[in-house]
Design an enzyme around this catalytic site. Structure first.
Site, PDB file in Angstrom:
ATOM      1  CG  ASP A   1      34.752  34.403  42.449  1.00  0.00           C
ATOM      2  OD1 ASP A   1      34.931  35.386  43.196  1.00  0.00           O
ATOM      3  OD2 ASP A   1      35.530  34.101  41.527  1.00  0.00           O
ATOM      4  CB  SER A   2      34.483  35.638  48.231  1.00  0.00           C
ATOM      5  OG  SER A   2      33.194  36.199  48.243  1.00  0.00           O
TER       6      SER A   2
ATOM      7  CG  ASP B   1      32.167  37.369  41.340  1.00  0.00           C
ATOM      8  OD1 ASP B   1      32.427  38.052  40.341  1.00  0.00           O
ATOM      9  OD2 ASP B   1      32.870  37.322  42.368  1.00  0.00           O
TER      10      ASP B   1
ATOM     11  CE  LYS C   1      32.831  40.983  41.690  1.00  0.00           C
ATOM     12  NZ  LYS C   1      34.061  40.227  41.346  1.00  0.00           N
TER      13      LYS C   1
ATOM     14  CD  GLU D   1      38.413  37.923  39.653  1.00  0.00           C
ATOM     15  OE1 GLU D   1      39.536  37.572  39.243  1.00  0.00           O
ATOM     16  OE2 GLU D   1      37.939  37.560  40.739  1.00  0.00           O
TER      17      GLU D   1
ATOM     18  CD  GLU E   1      39.812  41.724  45.708  1.00  0.00           C
ATOM     19  OE1 GLU E   1      39.002  41.390  44.821  1.00  0.00           O
ATOM     20  OE2 GLU E   1      40.059  41.025  46.710  1.00  0.00           O
TER      21      GLU E   1
HETATM   22  O1  KIV Z   1      34.019  37.367  45.217  1.00  0.00           O
HETATM   23  C1  KIV Z   1      33.874  38.393  45.889  1.00  0.00           C
HETATM   24  O2  KIV Z   1      33.364  38.372  47.005  1.00  0.00           O
HETATM   25  C2  KIV Z   1      34.345  39.647  45.312  1.00  0.00           C
HETATM   26  C3  KIV Z   1      34.455  40.813  46.223  1.00  0.00           C
HETATM   27  C4  KIV Z   1      35.689  40.690  47.032  1.00  0.00           C
HETATM   28  C5  KIV Z   1      34.421  42.092  45.501  1.00  0.00           C
HETATM   29  O3  KIV Z   1      34.670  39.694  44.163  1.00  0.00           O
END
Ligand code: KIV
Length: 243
Positions: free
Chosen positions: A34-35, A73, A101, A103, A170
């Site tokens: 989600d970056s 994510d 994934k 958090e 992280e």
């Molecule tokens: O969103 C993302 O790119 C991430 C990575 C920094 C692990 O969660």
């Protein structure tokens, strides 16, 4: 790979060509992170990213049909309840992801158990959690205090017991990341958490120097792509204008 002592490399991708290039370079775990929100969509942080935006990019990445495991994510507030978590994880699988994934630790264990019970592999994410940037007032390193170290251990154990296959760490202090890595049976994949994790993950545009407007302590770009792109575009423009 952890049991064989092989380091795991992972990078982010948000579209077809980048996924294909990373896959051809042999990266075994590709994350549609989600970056996306910050490095592609121009948001100030990841809390603005929606399921629709993520799904669009997961579909694009999946069209590269990578040999790598493709993880997606789960964005901010897409896994607040067990029902939402399962429905959204299924949406990502339908879009071509092979794992998801999210958090958090103990507070999301019911969601993790339900996702794993659906047969969807789950990648954990502990330490500094970018989706919590507003509550925490910034991006802070975790593990400096003993209470944080103990909380990380309890969260990691909970994710292991819930069936996570690996955990991204992280901005965890390197000694705490090393301790977690020794203590848990599944791989830790670090970002800004020192060299002793089982693997390392980076946001690909940071590695390639595509975002010259900020710098990060934990990434030294291996390429100055932004500078090279500007120079090539300028040269092309001047060539066209001269004729
Ligand atoms: O969103 C993302 O790119 C991430 C990575 C920094 C692990 O969660």
């Amino acid at each position: 790979m952890k049991s064989r002592g092989e380091k795991i490399t992972s990078l982010t991708a948000y579209d077809f060509p980048m996924t294909r290039l990373l896959d051809e370079a042999g990266i075994p775990l590709i994350l549609v992170g989600d970056s996306l929100g910050m490095v592609v969509l121009g948001y100030p942080n990841t809390t603005h990213v929606t399921m629709d935006e993520m799904e669009h990019h997961v579909r694009a990445a999946a069209r590269a049909k990578p040999r790598a495991l493709l993880a997606a994510d789960m964005p901010y507030r897409s896994y607040q309840t067990v029902g939402e978590a399962v429905a959204n994880a299924r949406r990502f699988v339908a879009a071509g992801a092979e794992a998801v994934k999210a958090e958090g630790g103990r507070e999301i264990i019911p969601q993790v158990c339900a996702i794993v019970a659906e047969g969807i592999p789950f990648l954990g994410h502990l330490g500094m959690l970018p989706q919590h940037v507003l509550e925490e007032g910034g991006y802070h390193v975790k593990g400096k205090k003993d209470a944080e170290h103990q909380a990380l251990l309890a969260d990691a154990d909970a994710l292991v017991n819930a069936g996570a296959f690996a955990i991204v760490l992280e901005l965890v202090t390197p000694p705490v990341a090393a301790d977690l890595t020794r203590r848990i049976p599944i791989p830790t994949i670090g970002i800004g958490s020192g060299p002793d994790c089982d693997g390392q993950i980076l946001v690909t545009p940071d590695l390639l120097g595509m975002l010259p407007w900020y710098s990060l302590k934990h990434v030294k770009p291996k390429l100055n792509a932004a500078e090279q792109m500007r120079a090539v575009v300028k040269e092309w423009k001047e060539g066209v204008e001269k004729k």
